[in-house]
Write a protein that holds these residues in place. Structure first.
Motif, PDB file in Angstrom:
ATOM      1  N   LEU B  19       2.963   4.308  -1.627  1.00 64.61           N
ATOM      2  CA  LEU B  19       1.873   5.240  -1.904  1.00 64.61           C
ATOM      3  C   LEU B  19       2.008   5.832  -3.312  1.00 64.61           C
ATOM      4  O   LEU B  19       1.035   5.889  -4.076  1.00 64.61           O
ATOM      5  CB  LEU B  19       1.859   6.349  -0.842  1.00 64.61           C
ATOM      6  CG  LEU B  19       0.847   7.479  -1.048  1.00 64.61           C
ATOM      7  CD1 LEU B  19      -0.562   6.930  -1.236  1.00 64.61           C
ATOM      8  CD2 LEU B  19       0.881   8.439   0.146  1.00 64.61           C
ATOM      9  N   VAL B 283       3.198  14.911  -1.695  1.00 64.86           N
ATOM     10  CA  VAL B 283       2.791  13.625  -1.126  1.00 64.86           C
ATOM     11  C   VAL B 283       3.211  13.529   0.335  1.00 64.86           C
ATOM     12  O   VAL B 283       2.416  13.191   1.215  1.00 64.86           O
ATOM     13  CB  VAL B 283       3.428  12.466  -1.928  1.00 64.86           C
ATOM     14  CG1 VAL B 283       3.169  11.127  -1.229  1.00 64.86           C
ATOM     15  CG2 VAL B 283       2.882  12.443  -3.349  1.00 64.86           C
ATOM     16  N   SER B 287      -0.083  13.519   3.162  1.00 65.41           N
ATOM     17  CA  SER B 287      -0.808  12.243   3.024  1.00 65.41           C
ATOM     18  C   SER B 287      -0.801  11.444   4.322  1.00 65.41           C
ATOM     19  O   SER B 287      -0.057  11.741   5.248  1.00 65.41           O
ATOM     20  CB  SER B 287      -0.209  11.456   1.862  1.00 65.41           C
ATOM     21  OG  SER B 287      -0.299  12.249   0.694  1.00 65.41           O
ATOM     22  N   LEU B 292      -3.193   9.304  -0.352  1.00 68.37           N
ATOM     23  CA  LEU B 292      -2.912  10.709  -0.621  1.00 68.37           C
ATOM     24  C   LEU B 292      -3.929  11.614   0.061  1.00 68.37           C
ATOM     25  O   LEU B 292      -5.092  11.245   0.202  1.00 68.37           O
ATOM     26  CB  LEU B 292      -3.010  10.986  -2.131  1.00 68.37           C
ATOM     27  CG  LEU B 292      -1.999  10.325  -3.052  1.00 68.37           C
ATOM     28  CD1 LEU B 292      -2.319  10.714  -4.502  1.00 68.37           C
ATOM     29  CD2 LEU B 292      -0.576  10.746  -2.705  1.00 68.37           C
ATOM     30  N   VAL B 293      -3.455  12.802   0.439  1.00 73.71           N
ATOM     31  CA  VAL B 293      -4.361  13.888   0.801  1.00 73.71           C
ATOM     32  C   VAL B 293      -3.959  15.058  -0.089  1.00 73.71           C
ATOM     33  O   VAL B 293      -2.881  15.625   0.082  1.00 73.71           O
ATOM     34  CB  VAL B 293      -4.235  14.264   2.291  1.00 73.71           C
ATOM     35  CG1 VAL B 293      -5.078  15.496   2.594  1.00 73.71           C
ATOM     36  CG2 VAL B 293      -4.673  13.092   3.177  1.00 73.71           C
ATOM     37  N   GLY B 356      -6.647  10.344  -2.896  1.00 70.29           N
ATOM     38  CA  GLY B 356      -6.651  11.680  -2.285  1.00 70.29           C
ATOM     39  C   GLY B 356      -7.708  12.641  -2.778  1.00 70.29           C
ATOM     40  O   GLY B 356      -7.541  13.854  -2.637  1.00 70.29           O
TER      41      GLY B 356
END
Lengths: 491, 491
Positions: B19, B283, B287, B292-293, B356
């Motif tokens: 990620l 991260v 995520s 990603l969030v 994200g």
């Protein structure tokens, strides 16, 4: 404040060093050639950083961060670059210390912790960055790649001076990659313009824009563009450089891309940087025997308010000063109220003069009652009484005026210290007099350039971009020349 | 986007690494253990920096800059600190390279350019800074001295992971000096609060505030305060530390001040820091398997607009999108219009999910005609059609809601992953299950702490500040305990 600064006219170099230290900008550290940037100095550097960073982003660049260390095998890949920096680089050879068996309580390098490959502390980052770009660039769609980095770098200089030449310094380095030579040259020149604009509009420092001769070119570049400022002692100072790298680093690190037409081509590169050296230029260009003279746009404190009061009156006076203080802050002006009860006004005046605060307001009860404020500007040392009612507007306008005036003064200095000469005798006379830029014909050879340097200590600062073509003869050899170039003794 | 991410449930560690690389945050470099922070990752770090820097300044701190190198004699002056960092430090021994006589075209260290005294690349700056403070502090009037530095540091870790543990990392380190122990402790705790506030309000990461045990204390500190977050795999992560240094560094570097009463006393110190490790925490905490969030407050791009169009319509559509785009920008929201004509909407959706971006607007001609916009939020993956007329307000409210929701989710996760246990069996079961914090009684000895660590890999993360006193018995030894402590396996 205990004793006055050395005078510029008596010892310019001592004046500079003392000013940098006493004004709280920087000092020498326990590490040879490395400086400590003190809070007041760092606050100016932060303003420079913020401004430049905004300018870089507006021109499409993004920040990133690459390693401090360059493995020797990468460092040596671009030969000219390696040759240029090998003589002055810090080398990490070990990764551990241990207790010294001969000296308990002391440490020594652990002989069993030797690195297989030495690491060079970056003197500049082309090598590590281009070795990374190889993984980032495959196709024309990945171009242009427009990256900047804010970082520290190390060049093991033997003779160092605060800000101007230090073993470690802070800088930004832009590294861009392009599909064509034309685009890369355009980027190189665009960033030169950004630097020139920053120097002139923010630092109030007029600069000559030009191209370096081969002798003075960045190691590994095809062309080095630069901006050159003039200091008050008549010496020039290179304030920023922007390099067209051709395909040199792309070839050294095998960075190729698939073009729109389907072929495989080497990428074209640029790099460009300015450093904490700008701090030295800022000090040297404008300051006087009383201390710093800072352009308002870069001054961490733009206005200082010094209360003038009798014992016991301070709190009341501060209360009455507050609306003015708040009005200035709301206008986006940075204000410091010097409310120290331990120092007298005269001491405070001298201290803020030393620190170059552009505008000083001295405010007493009687002034406030009369609706006036005593305003002193740092650049011209003029004092005036201005109406309290309109003080925010007056101060804002005054700050603008000071910015313009500092620039104008530096520009005028440069005009009166730029001499166009046609013979070697005139050339030497100009240098021996008040120095400055000497604009003269040169035959274009490195040999001539070097002989002039040996004989006069003057170097070619640049071939100015706006210098018109003109037939003439070299001041040293009499050979034909098509254009004058800028000579000067330099930092 | 070519293939999907590994799943968290299958290989959390691989998911994290992939990620970080695929979202464009960072990658490994040619230098062992050092990373390249890529533009998108650096943009998040810049937002963190800017926010923290403002918080530091509001609490009275100023920035400065100290040398990268620490001479060995200074490095070893504070014994515990030296011992703590000697085993993993990069050492500069030479200051020049030369052409290798055995290998023309290659370089080697010049044996004649050996430094008289080795230089350590700073792993932390207490030594160089306190050796400087000796010159800055003479009287109580010079105190408190409240300084912060943004810098790179190097610790030669053997096992490294992007952001979480790298040989070089970026951080800030505050170093303050005070007249009394009480003031220094208050500063230490104030900065802990600043870090906690930043973690919770900006990173949306709930943290446990506490004190480290002696085993886990910073080398050279009297007390180390910390904030501990919980990651989705049930492991804890130390996200920031604030140290009360007592008079240890003042004594090692002989920093004394004249007190108000006229005596000569050693100064009291603190230091505190957070690093690019926060990027790893960000991260890992939020995520998901799609990417990603990012909490809106730290997202470089808060809203992405993806135009949905038929061939030939793009320019017209972009024109019609512009008012919405400008409205969002004026509201202070960062917007990206993905106007690439080379990729399809589905591809773009997946890419911005991976990166994200908190809110995605998909906009077609028909939507605009109907006065609606399709809005998708990244955190919950909900989609909704919202009225175009009020879209700026809706998006602004949605961003606030996402910030709160991400925090709430992480907080809930921590609550369900915090277990209070009374026996060693329960303790091991909790760790073997879903992990998380295990809150248990401990007898206060290092021996017990170490045995638990050996047997379960769990360490005491902290003695939480808000943990109430409670009589109990140590889960391992049965000896009496006055308070539970937080255990966890940790990064």
């Amino acid at each position: 404040m205990s004793k006055s600064l050395p005078k510029r006219s008596e010892d310019y170099s001592l004046w500079y060093n003392e000013l940098v230290k006493r004004a709280g900008l920087a000092e020498n550290s326990a590490v040879r050639g490395c400086m400590v940037i003190k809070p007041y100095g760092y606050a100016i550097w932060e303003k420079m950083q913020r401004t430049l960073d905004d300018m870089f982003k507006r021109t499409g660049h993004q920040n990133a961060y690459f390693p401090l260390f360059v493995p020797k095998s990468l460092f040596e890949a671009e030969e000219k670059n390696a040759e240029g920096f090998a003589k002055e680089c810090a080398v990490v050879t070990h990764y551990r210390l241990q207790t010294d068996p001969d000296n308990p309580g002391k440490l020594r390098v652990d002989p069993n912790a030797k690195l297989e490959e030495e690491l060079i502390v970056r003197p500049t980052s082309e090598a590590i960055i281009w070795s990374t770009y190889k993984g980032w660039i495959q196709s024309y769609r990945d171009l242009p790649l427009l990256i900047n980095q804010w970082a520290n770098v190390v060049r093991w200089e033997m003779r160092t001076r605060l800000f101007l030449r230090t073993a470690e310094f802070l800088w930004q380095e832009g590294h861009t990659a392009h599909a064509t030579a034309e685009e890369a040259v355009a980027e190189t020149r665009q960033m030169l313009e950004v630097y020139a604009q920053f120097a002139e509009e923010w630092m109030a420092l007029p600069v000559v824009k030009g191209v370096k001769t081969e002798n003075e070119r960045f190691a590994g570049a095809e062309d080095t563009y630069c901006i050159e400022g003039l200091m008050q002692d008549g010496k020039a100072l290179q304030a920023g450089t922007s390099h067209f790298l051709g395909q040199n680093f792309a070839k050294a690190f095998d960075v190729q891309f698939q073009s729109k037409e389907g072929g495989l081509e080497y990428v074209w590169g640029t790099s460009w940087g300015v450093s904490t050296r700008l701090m030295g230029a800022l000090v040297m260009a404008h300051s006087d025997d009383e201390g710093l003279v800072l352009p308002p746009k870069l001054a961490p404190i733009q206005v200082v308010i010094v209360p003038i009061y009798k014992t016991g009156q301070l709190d009341e006076l501060l209360e009455r000063i507050r609306p003015m203080q708040m009005g200035l802050i709301e206008r986006g002006i940075s204000v410091k109220v010097d409310d120290r009860d331990t120092e007298r006004p005269g001491y405070k005046f001298a201290e803020w003069e030393l620190k170059g605060v552009p505008v000083r307001l001295a405010v007493g009860m009687r002034d406030l009652d009369a609706g006036t404020v005593e305003v002193a500007r740092r650049d011209t040392k003029e004092k005036m009484n201005l109406p309290l009612a309109d003080i925010v507007n007056s101060v804002a306008a005054l700050l603008d005026d000071i910015q313009v005036n500092i620039y104008r003064k530096a520009h005028q200095f440069r005009e009166t210290h730029t001499t166009r000469v046609d013979t070697y005798e005139q050339f030497k006379q100009a240098l021996e007099g008040e120095g400055g830029f000497v604009v003269a014909h040169w035959d274009g050879t490195s040999e001539t350039e070097e002989r002039i340097k040996e004989e006069t200590k003057a170097t070619i600062r640049c071939i100015a971009l706006n210098e018109p073509d003109e037939d003439g003869t070299c001041i040293l050899t009499g050979k034909p020349s098509k254009r004058r170039v800028y000579f000067a003794r330099a930092y």
